[in-house]
Design an enzyme around this catalytic site. Structure first.
Site, PDB file in Angstrom:
ATOM      1  N   LYS A  67      -4.296  10.707  -3.907  1.00 36.18           N
ATOM      2  CA  LYS A  67      -5.457  10.227  -3.263  1.00 36.18           C
ATOM      3  C   LYS A  67      -4.932   9.771  -1.954  1.00 36.18           C
ATOM      4  CE  LYS A  67      -9.390   7.171  -3.218  1.00 36.18           C
ATOM      5  NZ  LYS A  67     -10.365   5.909  -3.872  1.00 36.18           N
ATOM      6  N   TYR A 122      -2.059   7.410  -6.034  1.00 33.63           N
ATOM      7  CA  TYR A 122      -3.025   6.822  -4.994  1.00 33.63           C
ATOM      8  C   TYR A 122      -2.143   6.017  -3.930  1.00 33.63           C
ATOM      9  CZ  TYR A 122      -7.123   4.212  -3.440  1.00 33.63           C
ATOM     10  OH  TYR A 122      -8.212   3.566  -2.531  1.00 33.63           O
ATOM     11  N   THR A 129     -13.257   0.655  -5.990  1.00 34.60           N
ATOM     12  CA  THR A 129     -14.734   0.543  -6.044  1.00 34.60           C
ATOM     13  C   THR A 129     -15.514   0.423  -7.221  1.00 34.60           C
ATOM     14  OG1 THR A 129     -14.688   2.421  -4.272  1.00 34.60           O
ATOM     15  CG2 THR A 129     -16.683   2.454  -5.491  1.00 34.60           C
ATOM     16  N   VAL A 185     -12.134  11.977  -2.451  1.00 35.19           N
ATOM     17  CA  VAL A 185     -12.490  10.934  -3.526  1.00 35.19           C
ATOM     18  C   VAL A 185     -13.359   9.915  -2.528  1.00 35.19           C
ATOM     19  CG1 VAL A 185     -11.848   9.442  -5.219  1.00 35.19           C
ATOM     20  CG2 VAL A 185     -10.543  11.414  -4.932  1.00 35.19           C
TER      21      VAL A 185
END
Length: 302
Positions: free
Chosen positions: A167, A139, A51, A207
């Site tokens: 995540k 992640y 992002t 998140v």
């Protein structure tokens, strides 16, 4: 509310603001970070992720962003730095620099494209964790990297004292619940549509990319659940779905839709970097409509 994870519950995957000329906008980043924490109720900010356009920011820009945001929020929120790459050696360098820049933790994605086997995935994360003195959030996003962190691998990685969180974008609630039940790893949803389901089976929070524009609407789901109002949590989750859908499932990257909406709201954002292209007028109009509807239903985020 008490935080249920090592970095809090409500984390924002923050965009990286750029100037109209496309350079790093550190003043804008500090302003946005302060808003997300002081007004939006974010307990943590994750910088330099997808992002945050990490594929197109330099190592120096990544470090400067961590320093600026850490300075802006102080001890009011956790600051995590994305340090993932396809190269273990480069990831270690990024991790050490993020620690020097003031990050409270690191977001480390599975090495992408090369699709390493599970023993190599495990060794990669272990090497990064050994190289720093701050905690790691792994992640797991096989849809982008091409490689899953398998349940067995995750169980072994949980044995490292600095690997504390995940995540989760694996879309495997059974696998996630299995690891939650057998380890102390804090699981954070990385997919807004699963924020509530994962939290309900023992997740630590989320998140969220959508939290850039609607941080309080995202947090309202967890607040209601923690207050024992599970029906209210479900209602808050359903209210946010139109904005979640347009931001994350419109066929455009969440960075593009989020920057389009933030720009329309007069908040720091700026352009996206190529190869990404800005959202068109119709897309931004739809995002604004969904945002305003969410506000009108009692979740103001201005």
């Amino acid at each position: 509310m008490t935080a249920s994870g090592p970095f809090g519950r409500a984390l924002c995957a923050m965009i990286t603001p750029f100037t109209p000329a496309g350079t790093l906008d550190l003043d804008g980043a500090q302003s946005l970070a302060d808003r997300l924490v002081s007004e939006g109720g974010c307990e943590g900010l994750v910088l330099n992720g997808t992002t945050g356009e990490s594929p197109t920011t330099t190592d120096a820009e990544k470090s400067a962003l961590v320093r600026a945001v850490s300075e802006a929020v102080g001890d009011r929120a956790s600051v995590l730095a994305g340090v993932g790459s396809a190269d273990t050696r480069h990831t270690v360098e990024l991790a050490r620099e993020a620690e020097r820049a003031g990050a409270d933790g690191l977001l480390v994605v599975t090495p992408y494209y090369s699709r390493p086997p599970q023993d190599a995935v495990e060794a990669h994360f272990w090497r990064v964790a050994d190289a720093v003195g701050i905690p790691l959030m792994l992640y797991d996003i096989p849809g982008r990297t091409g490689t899953r962190i398998e349940v067995g691998t995750m169980l072994r990685l949980a044995g490292h004292p600095r690997i504390t969180a995940v995540k989760d974008c694996a879309y495997d609630l059974l696998g996630s619940a299995t690891v939650i039940s057998r380890t102390d790893l804090a699981y954070y949803s990385g997919c807004e549509e699963l924020n509530l389901p994962l939290y309900a089976v023992g997740g630590a929070g989320y998140v969220s990319t959508v939290a850039n524009s609607a941080p309080r609407a995202m947090r309202a789901v967890l607040d209601a659940y923690d207050a024992g109002d599970t029906a209210g949590a479900a209602r808050a989750h359903r209210r946010a779905l139109p904005l979640i859908t347009l931001t994350m499932a419109s066929g455009l990257p969440g960075t593009v839709t989020t920057k389009g909406l933030l720009g329309a709201l007069g908040l720091p954002a700026g352009p996206v970097r190529e190869p990404l292209r800005p959202a068109d007028r119709a897309t931004v109009s739809g995002l604004l409509e969904a945002y305003e509807l969410l506000v009108q239903r009692g979740q103001p985020d201005r």
